[in-house]
Scaffold this motif. Structure first.
Motif, PDB file in Angstrom:
ATOM      1  N   TYR A  38     -63.371-167.199 -38.558  1.00  0.00           N
ATOM      2  CA  TYR A  38     -62.318-166.406 -37.925  1.00  0.00           C
ATOM      3  C   TYR A  38     -61.137-167.292 -37.514  1.00  0.00           C
ATOM      4  CZ  TYR A  38     -65.702-162.570 -37.511  1.00  0.00           C
ATOM      5  OH  TYR A  38     -66.604-161.573 -37.770  1.00  0.00           O
ATOM      6  N   PHE A  74     -65.837-160.238 -42.756  1.00  0.00           N
ATOM      7  CA  PHE A  74     -64.486-159.664 -42.713  1.00  0.00           C
ATOM      8  C   PHE A  74     -64.530-158.209 -43.159  1.00  0.00           C
ATOM      9  CE2 PHE A  74     -63.810-164.195 -42.947  1.00  0.00           C
ATOM     10  CZ  PHE A  74     -62.836-164.394 -41.978  1.00  0.00           C
ATOM     11  N   LYS A  79     -58.313-159.113 -45.665  1.00  0.00           N
ATOM     12  CA  LYS A  79     -58.498-160.119 -44.613  1.00  0.00           C
ATOM     13  C   LYS A  79     -59.377-161.264 -45.110  1.00  0.00           C
ATOM     14  CE  LYS A  79     -58.068-159.027 -40.281  1.00  0.00           C
ATOM     15  NZ  LYS A  79     -58.239-158.511 -38.891  1.00  0.00           N
ATOM     16  N   SER A  83     -58.169-165.166 -45.236  1.00  0.00           N
ATOM     17  CA  SER A  83     -58.901-166.269 -44.608  1.00  0.00           C
ATOM     18  C   SER A  83     -59.173-167.381 -45.615  1.00  0.00           C
ATOM     19  CB  SER A  83     -60.219-165.753 -44.023  1.00  0.00           C
ATOM     20  OG  SER A  83     -60.923-166.801 -43.382  1.00  0.00           O
TER      21      SER A  83
END
Length: 599
Positions: A38, A74, A79, A83
């Motif tokens: 994250y 995710f 997303k 990442s």
């Protein structure tokens, strides 16, 4: 794009030192349970700091902070890809600051295992790895590390997609006994990876500390490809759901890893519990090590050839084999089954089989029932084992117990699904299908069963709508070590023709299924309620609603005789399944055919 030629050239004459753990180190310095992946988007400075600490300690290759970048972490693909992109750029920038012409620093796209609880999810997970790998390729990645995997099949499609575009390192996680959570041995896993043309290096990571890792790597045989090893710092304590490793064993860890590196390992780093302090100490010692290669061990095949043959068909070439199924009881009273077993002893059958809770309904355990019959009658027994109810650990445990108790033959099936009425309270496991379980047994035959191998076979569904799929399944089972097959009950000329085709295309030993119905009600039930059993109208017309028990059994005997006469020139044997364990019908069949005086 081409794979990292620079890295290949470096490895020809040097050991490659990689970084240590990211996740456990991140958790310790930031005192958080949040996944570090994250932080790629939320706190990139944290990710950058850890990369730079490892580079400053002497790591020549760092892995992107993407071990857990998958759809389980995710919530959407956008997303997930964001990442990955951010993680790759952070790592590239950090490596660029420390890289020089004489001392290049490398970045590897790191891919860890996504959760895959059963075989039904396998295709989706394989596709996800391809999506992740493609995003890395789009960012310019030319080195990949697939790490902590329990099997090779899951990642093979992604590796084939990458192909020659990148330098690929594959690492498996095993326990101190050398087995992954999928039940596969380190030797089997490494052999599969080293055989793949696109894999440049393969080895082990995680799971064990350096002491056990040293033992495991010494037992493995390798090709001429590069070998990688990333041990854990040791074995952790679990405190507040976090893995806590000792940081007082750096000298011991480095000593052990240097011993590993000196014995033909080319790429070395650290996994859970290791920190930049471990890598710094290793960097002071690794560059002076001689780059010798490991030798391939060719003794496995020699050992295999010396094993005793305990198959139910040993020394029976040229004669028709007879297998009879006995259904274990649904309760604790086994008198009917044991009486049937003693009758079969007098019929001189080749093997007695025991289904494993067919249709997802509980019956006495197939292995334990087989053991009792073997001990009391001396019959050769063959339990069925299905993939529905047990994970890889339980399967291996059951196989070991069976072997210790002199049970050496198995019929391996994927298994019927759980009945819909039970699905709210009971779930099928299905870690793998029958081919996957066969691969595990094949692996155990090479690694564990030293005196005699397990003999195992598979089921054939000649009624499958797309029969070419079934033929390909049989070929896969043969590749996985299956040495015989048992068909679904045969009732029609179409069934017979399909099995002839299967024999022609695969060369498989096939025992034809024979199910002599004992009443019209019995036949109608099998026709209408049991999927995959093709009961024809011609068979139904042999029975009347008002038949006595004796008339029904006689009709079933004649049905069996007719089917055997039709197939006697092509079948390798017969697999009898008598309704309600009425095995006394077998003697009537054999008397009509004069079985004992013929082939």
């Amino acid at each position: 794009m081409e794979k990292s030629i620079q890295l290949n050239k470096y490895l020809e004459n040097n050991k490659l030192l990689c970084d240590g753990a990211f996740g456990t180190y991140y958790a310790s310095i930031y005192e958080t349970d949040s996944l570090p992946e994250y932080a790629n988007l939320e706190a990139p400075e944290r990710v950058k700091r850890i990369h730079e600490e490892y580079l400053a300690a002497g790591a020549q290759l760092i892995r992107t902070n993407t071990f857990a970048c998958n759809s389980m972490v995710f919530e959407n693909e956008a997303k997930l890809k964001a990442s990955i992109r951010q993680a790759f750029q952070i790592a590239k920038e950090a490596a660029g600051r420390y890289s020089t012409k004489d001392e290049p620093r490398y970045v590897a796209a790191d891919i860890g295992p996504a959760a895959c609880n059963n075989i039904m999810q396998k295709g989706r997970i394989q596709e996800e790895y391809k999506i992740i790998a493609k995003e890395f390729l789009n960012q310019g990645a030319d080195i990949f590390v697939f790490e902590t995997f329990a099997s090779f099949d899951d990642i093979l499609p992604a590796i084939e997609m990458i192909g020659s575009q990148a330098f690929i390192i594959v690492q498996f996680a095993v326990n101190q006994f050398g087995y992954s959570i999928a039940g596969l041995s380190a030797g089997k896993l490494l052999s599969e990876a080293h055989k793949c043309d696109y894999v440049d290096a393969a080895g082990l990571n995680c799971g064990v500390g350096p002491g056990h890792m040293h033992q495991l790597i010494n037992r493995a045989a390798f090709s001429d490809k590069y070998i990688s090893v990333f041990p854990n710092a040791g074995y952790p304590q679990i405190i507040s759901n976090r893995m806590i490793f000792s940081d007082k064993n750096i000298d011991y860890f480095v000593k052990k890893t240097m011993e590993i590196a000196s014995e033909g390992v080319n790429i070395i780093g650290g996994c859970c519990g290791t920190t930049p302090a471990y890598i710094k100490k290793m960097s002071q010692l690794i560059h002076g090590l001689y780059c010798k290669s490991r030798q391939v061990d060719n003794t496995a095949m020699q050992k295999e050839n010396k094993k005793e043959d305990k198959s139910f068909f040993r020394n029976k070439k040229g004669r028709k084999l007879i297998a009879v199924e006995l259904a274990p009881p649904v309760g604790s009273d086994d008198k009917i089954l044991m009486d049937a077993a003693h009758l079969l002893k007098a019929c001189d059958v080749d093997v007695v089989t025991f289904p494993d809770s067919p249709s997802g309904r509980t019956r006495a355990d197939s292995v334990l029932m087989a053991e009792k019959v073997m001990l009391e009658t001396g019959l050769c027994v063959m339990p069925h084992i299905c993939c529905r109810d047990k994970n890889a650990i339980a399967m291996r445990s059951q196989l070991l117990g069976a072997y210790i108790n002199k049970i050496n033959n198995f019929l391996v099936v994927t298994g019927d699904p759980i009945p819909s009425v039970m699905r709210n309270s009971v779930e099928g496991v299905f870690n793998f299908d029958s081919v996957g379980l066969m691969n595990i047994i094949n692996d155990m035959n090479q690694d564990v069963f030293t005196d005699a191998s397990m003999t195992y076979g598979g089921a054939v569904n000649q009624g499958r709508r797309n029969f070419s799929v079934e033929i390909n399944r049989v070929k896969k089972k043969i590749q996985a070590g299956a040495s015989f097959f048992m068909s679904q009950p045969v009732f029609s000329d179409e069934d017979i023709e399909r099995l002839k085709q299967l024999k022609k295309e695969t060369g498989a030993i096939i025992l034809y299924g024979i199910m002599p119905f004992v009443s019209l009600r019995n036949a109608l039930f099998m026709k209408n309620e049991m999927t995959g059993i093709n009961v024809t109208d011609e068979v139904l017309n042999r029975y009347r609603p008002d038949m006595t028990k004796e008339e029904g059994e006689k009709t079933g005997v004649l049905l069996a005789v007719d089917l055997i006469n039709k197939t006697k020139d092509i079948a390798d044997g017969y697999y009898f399944s008598f309704p309600f364990n009425r095995v006394h019908m077998l003697k009537a069949v054999m008397d009509i055919l004069d079985w004992n005086n013929s082939d």
